[in-house]
Design a protein around this motif. Structure first.
Motif, PDB file in Angstrom:
ATOM      1  N   ARG A  32      -8.051  49.022 -50.660  1.00 46.70           N
ATOM      2  CA  ARG A  32      -8.400  47.655 -50.278  1.00 46.70           C
ATOM      3  C   ARG A  32      -8.641  47.573 -48.769  1.00 46.70           C
ATOM      4  NH1 ARG A  32      -7.897  43.609 -53.933  1.00 46.70           N
ATOM      5  NH2 ARG A  32      -6.866  44.105 -55.910  1.00 46.70           N
ATOM      6  N   VAL A  33      -9.805  47.054 -48.400  1.00 47.89           N
ATOM      7  CA  VAL A  33     -10.170  47.033 -46.982  1.00 47.89           C
ATOM      8  C   VAL A  33      -9.261  46.107 -46.195  1.00 47.89           C
ATOM      9  CG1 VAL A  33     -12.560  47.696 -47.330  1.00 47.89           C
ATOM     10  CG2 VAL A  33     -11.928  45.274 -47.467  1.00 47.89           C
ATOM     11  N   GLY A  34      -8.727  45.069 -46.838  1.00 43.28           N
ATOM     12  CA  GLY A  34      -7.834  44.149 -46.141  1.00 43.28           C
ATOM     13  C   GLY A  34      -6.546  44.819 -45.732  1.00 43.28           C
ATOM     14  N   ILE A  35      -5.956  45.586 -46.641  1.00 51.25           N
ATOM     15  CA  ILE A  35      -4.720  46.302 -46.323  1.00 51.25           C
ATOM     16  C   ILE A  35      -4.984  47.378 -45.279  1.00 51.25           C
ATOM     17  CG2 ILE A  35      -2.926  47.807 -47.263  1.00 51.25           C
ATOM     18  CD1 ILE A  35      -3.118  46.292 -49.866  1.00 51.25           C
ATOM     19  N   LYS A  36      -6.148  48.030 -45.395  1.00 49.29           N
ATOM     20  CA  LYS A  36      -6.508  49.043 -44.396  1.00 49.29           C
ATOM     21  C   LYS A  36      -6.581  48.443 -42.993  1.00 49.29           C
ATOM     22  CE  LYS A  36      -9.092  52.425 -47.156  1.00 49.29           C
ATOM     23  NZ  LYS A  36     -10.414  53.079 -47.334  1.00 49.29           N
ATOM     24  N   LEU A  87     -10.233  38.647 -40.443  1.00 49.69           N
ATOM     25  CA  LEU A  87      -9.030  37.997 -40.949  1.00 49.69           C
ATOM     26  C   LEU A  87      -7.759  38.723 -40.492  1.00 49.69           C
ATOM     27  CD1 LEU A  87     -10.167  37.161 -44.590  1.00 49.69           C
ATOM     28  CD2 LEU A  87      -9.567  35.512 -42.806  1.00 49.69           C
ATOM     29  N   ALA A  88      -7.788  40.059 -40.483  1.00 47.05           N
ATOM     30  CA  ALA A  88      -6.618  40.824 -40.040  1.00 47.05           C
ATOM     31  C   ALA A  88      -6.333  40.558 -38.570  1.00 47.05           C
ATOM     32  CB  ALA A  88      -6.839  42.317 -40.281  1.00 47.05           C
ATOM     33  N   GLU A  89      -7.388  40.443 -37.783  1.00 47.67           N
ATOM     34  CA  GLU A  89      -7.221  40.139 -36.364  1.00 47.67           C
ATOM     35  C   GLU A  89      -6.605  38.749 -36.188  1.00 47.67           C
ATOM     36  OE1 GLU A  89      -9.904  41.083 -32.532  1.00 47.67           O
ATOM     37  OE2 GLU A  89     -10.812  39.644 -33.921  1.00 47.67           O
ATOM     38  N   HIS A  90      -7.073  37.801 -37.002  1.00 45.74           N
ATOM     39  CA  HIS A  90      -6.538  36.435 -36.946  1.00 45.74           C
ATOM     40  C   HIS A  90      -5.057  36.419 -37.327  1.00 45.74           C
ATOM     41  CE1 HIS A  90      -6.329  32.124 -37.082  1.00 45.74           C
ATOM     42  NE2 HIS A  90      -6.117  32.096 -38.385  1.00 45.74           N
ATOM     43  N   LEU A  91      -4.696  37.153 -38.368  1.00 41.31           N
ATOM     44  CA  LEU A  91      -3.302  37.213 -38.778  1.00 41.31           C
ATOM     45  C   LEU A  91      -2.430  37.867 -37.710  1.00 41.31           C
ATOM     46  CD1 LEU A  91      -4.431  36.342 -41.543  1.00 41.31           C
ATOM     47  CD2 LEU A  91      -2.878  38.004 -42.598  1.00 41.31           C
ATOM     48  N   GLY A  92      -2.980  38.891 -37.051  1.00 41.42           N
ATOM     49  CA  GLY A  92      -2.240  39.537 -35.974  1.00 41.42           C
ATOM     50  C   GLY A  92      -1.980  38.596 -34.817  1.00 41.42           C
ATOM     51  N   ASP A  93      -3.013  37.818 -34.456  1.00 48.14           N
ATOM     52  CA  ASP A  93      -2.854  36.841 -33.365  1.00 48.14           C
ATOM     53  C   ASP A  93      -1.833  35.769 -33.745  1.00 48.14           C
ATOM     54  OD1 ASP A  93      -4.725  38.180 -31.861  1.00 48.14           O
ATOM     55  OD2 ASP A  93      -6.397  36.878 -32.446  1.00 48.14           O
ATOM     56  N   GLU A 128      -0.249  28.052 -40.478  1.00 47.30           N
ATOM     57  CA  GLU A 128      -1.486  27.405 -40.916  1.00 47.30           C
ATOM     58  C   GLU A 128      -1.464  27.230 -42.432  1.00 47.30           C
ATOM     59  OE1 GLU A 128      -4.773  29.660 -39.379  1.00 47.30           O
ATOM     60  OE2 GLU A 128      -4.438  28.983 -37.311  1.00 47.30           O
ATOM     61  N   HIS A 129      -2.268  28.034 -43.131  1.00 43.63           N
ATOM     62  CA  HIS A 129      -2.308  27.972 -44.590  1.00 43.63           C
ATOM     63  C   HIS A 129      -2.409  29.387 -45.135  1.00 43.63           C
ATOM     64  CE1 HIS A 129      -3.397  26.982 -48.697  1.00 43.63           C
ATOM     65  NE2 HIS A 129      -3.156  25.706 -48.443  1.00 43.63           N
ATOM     66  N   ALA A 130      -1.652  29.662 -46.191  1.00 43.32           N
ATOM     67  CA  ALA A 130      -1.560  31.025 -46.711  1.00 43.32           C
ATOM     68  C   ALA A 130      -2.840  31.523 -47.364  1.00 43.32           C
ATOM     69  CB  ALA A 130      -0.410  31.110 -47.717  1.00 43.32           C
ATOM     70  N   ILE A 131      -3.847  30.654 -47.530  1.00 46.75           N
ATOM     71  CA  ILE A 131      -5.082  31.062 -48.204  1.00 46.75           C
ATOM     72  C   ILE A 131      -5.778  32.193 -47.466  1.00 46.75           C
ATOM     73  CG2 ILE A 131      -6.530  29.350 -47.036  1.00 46.75           C
ATOM     74  CD1 ILE A 131      -6.806  30.543 -50.709  1.00 46.75           C
ATOM     75  N   CYS A 145      -7.938  40.106 -50.831  1.00 45.39           N
ATOM     76  CA  CYS A 145      -8.923  40.153 -51.922  1.00 45.39           C
ATOM     77  C   CYS A 145     -10.329  40.566 -51.496  1.00 45.39           C
ATOM     78  CB  CYS A 145      -9.005  38.785 -52.607  1.00 45.39           C
ATOM     79  SG  CYS A 145      -7.490  38.307 -53.471  1.00 45.39           S
ATOM     80  N   THR A 146     -10.655  40.445 -50.210  1.00 42.09           N
ATOM     81  CA  THR A 146     -12.043  40.660 -49.789  1.00 42.09           C
ATOM     82  C   THR A 146     -12.473  42.115 -49.941  1.00 42.09           C
ATOM     83  OG1 THR A 146     -13.624  40.339 -47.986  1.00 42.09           O
ATOM     84  CG2 THR A 146     -11.426  41.101 -47.370  1.00 42.09           C
ATOM     85  N   ASN A 147     -13.775  42.275 -50.187  1.00 46.93           N
ATOM     86  CA  ASN A 147     -14.386  43.608 -50.225  1.00 46.93           C
ATOM     87  C   ASN A 147     -15.254  43.871 -48.994  1.00 46.93           C
ATOM     88  OD1 ASN A 147     -13.383  44.412 -52.804  1.00 46.93           O
ATOM     89  ND2 ASN A 147     -14.867  43.039 -53.772  1.00 46.93           N
ATOM     90  N   SER A 148     -15.286  42.894 -48.104  1.00 51.12           N
ATOM     91  CA  SER A 148     -16.121  43.001 -46.908  1.00 51.12           C
ATOM     92  C   SER A 148     -15.308  43.547 -45.728  1.00 51.12           C
ATOM     93  CB  SER A 148     -16.685  41.628 -46.538  1.00 51.12           C
ATOM     94  OG  SER A 148     -17.239  41.643 -45.240  1.00 51.12           O
ATOM     95  N   PRO A 149     -15.693  44.723 -45.189  1.00 46.09           N
ATOM     96  CA  PRO A 149     -14.984  45.273 -44.034  1.00 46.09           C
ATOM     97  C   PRO A 149     -15.015  44.328 -42.832  1.00 46.09           C
ATOM     98  CG  PRO A 149     -16.349  46.964 -45.051  1.00 46.09           C
ATOM     99  CD  PRO A 149     -16.727  45.660 -45.689  1.00 46.09           C
TER     100      PRO A 149
END
Length: 410
Positions: free
Chosen positions: A27-31, A84-90, A64-67, A74-78
């Protein structure tokens, strides 16, 4: 692991094989989470899940919101995963800063009567709050042990530890926080109730559980943190060993709109008009239920062992017991050791690094890390004999591996 589920039975099997699967994650999101956390191609243990991965996923739901966390998983887009990962890190960094500031405010509220009154902190009054003189334990300070500390350009604080020259240099085995009687007395002389309840209109609802956890850990008291949420107040509680906080709150359900949780953590909703009575009767009930023995933190060790017995072979044997976590804790050891060196480190200069060796031997010193205990630094001296409870782990840095101890208590 992130929600403290005991690692026993089926849960242990799920975690073991789930951790092994990280090396083949697709999964690209976990990566992207692993990449931004600096965990690419590194072994993933419950520590990395609990302290580096899960906090990033949880941060967006807290602030914010867990969505967005769901979208990342779930995303397949790198490209979307990276964003999104950068946003979560911030957000996680913001969450850390917010928790640090809020815990500081809560701590000051608890230790400062005027601030507590200004923040609507209701404290039950009780004749039992009087503590006998012998119940006080004071900071075991010693001017002969004071070390010079220089700070410049955010460099590590380093110790010029002095060598003891007289019997006065022996540090007493006392903490700066007293335990016992009706309440614990902080070094400042502030009497702390058996049940800590702090209320503010300004704390973020998503982090009140983290605030409660920090306060409960520091003062070893069941702790309830309450903040305003729309037309009601939300509360989050954390407990100490042996005190079922959810059962306790359910016994006071006539004051609450709802309550849920487990023995060590709970959440609830309450109307503003019920706050004063709730705090009064909660503290009154806690005063009756909690004994002096309940309020004495106990640190257990699995084995007494000389420092020079700690080696890579022992560590490898211990890995056969993994994964460690709630229900299957990492083995702990008790050792008497000679202090070789000490230094304060970390971005905020809050952690303590010790070098210790077996007394009366020329063994190679072992590095020990004591998180959030830099305040103990003035009590240390080279050549001093200290007693330590710790666990061991493998430190990987710049392609090198070395053993180090993680201190539970000195």
């Amino acid at each position: 692991m992130a929600d403290l589920v005991p690692l026993i039975g089926p849960a242990r099997s799920i975690v073991k094989f789930g951790l092994d699967a990280f090396s083949n994650v697709s999964r690209v999101g976990i990566k992207q989470i692993l990449k931004q956390a600096g965990l690419e191609e590194k072994p993933i243990t419950p520590y990395e899940i609990g302290f580096m991965i899960a906090p990033r996923i949880n941060a967006v739901g807290r602030l914010e919101h867990a969505i967005d966390a769901l979208r990342l998983l779930c995303t397949n887009s790198p490209e979307k995963a990276f964003r999104l990962a950068e946003h979560l890190g911030d957000l996680n960094k913001n969450r850390q800063n917010l928790v640090e500031k809020s815990v500081k405010a809560a701590r000051e509220m608890l230790l400062n009567e005027k601030q507590a009154q200004q923040a609507n902190f209701y404290s039950a009054t009780c004749d039992e709050a009087l503590i006998k003189k012998q119940d006080y334990i004071t900071l075991a300070g010693n001017k002969n042990l004071a070390a010079s500390v220089n700070i410049s350009n955010n460099k590590t604080k380093r110790a010029d530890l002095q060598t003891p020259t007289c019997d006065d240099n022996i540090v007493q085995e006392k903490d700066s926080i007293a335990l016992g009687g009706f309440a614990k007395t902080h070094a400042s002389g502030i009497v702390i109730p058996k049940l800590v309840i702090l209320i503010s209109n300004h704390w973020n609802e998503g982090i009140i559980g983290l605030i409660a956890s920090k306060i409960a850990d520091e003062f070893y008291r069941p702790t309830i943190i309450i903040t305003k949420s729309n037309n009601h107040y939300k509360g989050s509680a954390r407990s100490i060993s042996g005190f079922d906080i959810t059962g306790f709150l359910r016994s006071l359900k006539k004051y609450l709109i709802d309550v849920g949780g487990h023995a060590q953590a709970a959440g609830f909703t309450i109307e503003e008009k019920q706050l004063k009575d709730f705090v009064k009767f909660a503290q009154k009930k806690a005063n009756k239920l909690l004994t002096e023995k309940d309020l004495e933190p106990i640190t257990k060790a699995d084995l007494k062992i000389p420092i020079n017995f700690i080696n890579l072979s022992l560590y490898k044997l211990l890995t056969l017991l993994e994964p460690f976590g709630i229900g299957n804790p990492r083995p702990t050891f008790y050792s008497e050791a000679e202090l070789v060196d000490a230094q304060i480190f970390g971005k905020t200069h809050t952690h303590l690094k010790l070098l210790v060796k077996n007394p009366d031997s020329k063994s190679t010193p072992l590095e020990m890390i004591y998180f959030n205990k830099a305040d103990l630094f003035p009590q240390l001296a080279r050549g001093q004999t200290i007693r330590i409870v710790y666990s061991i782990n493998l430190n990987r840095w710049n392609g090198k591996e070395s053993l180090r101890g993680i201190v539970r208590i000195v």
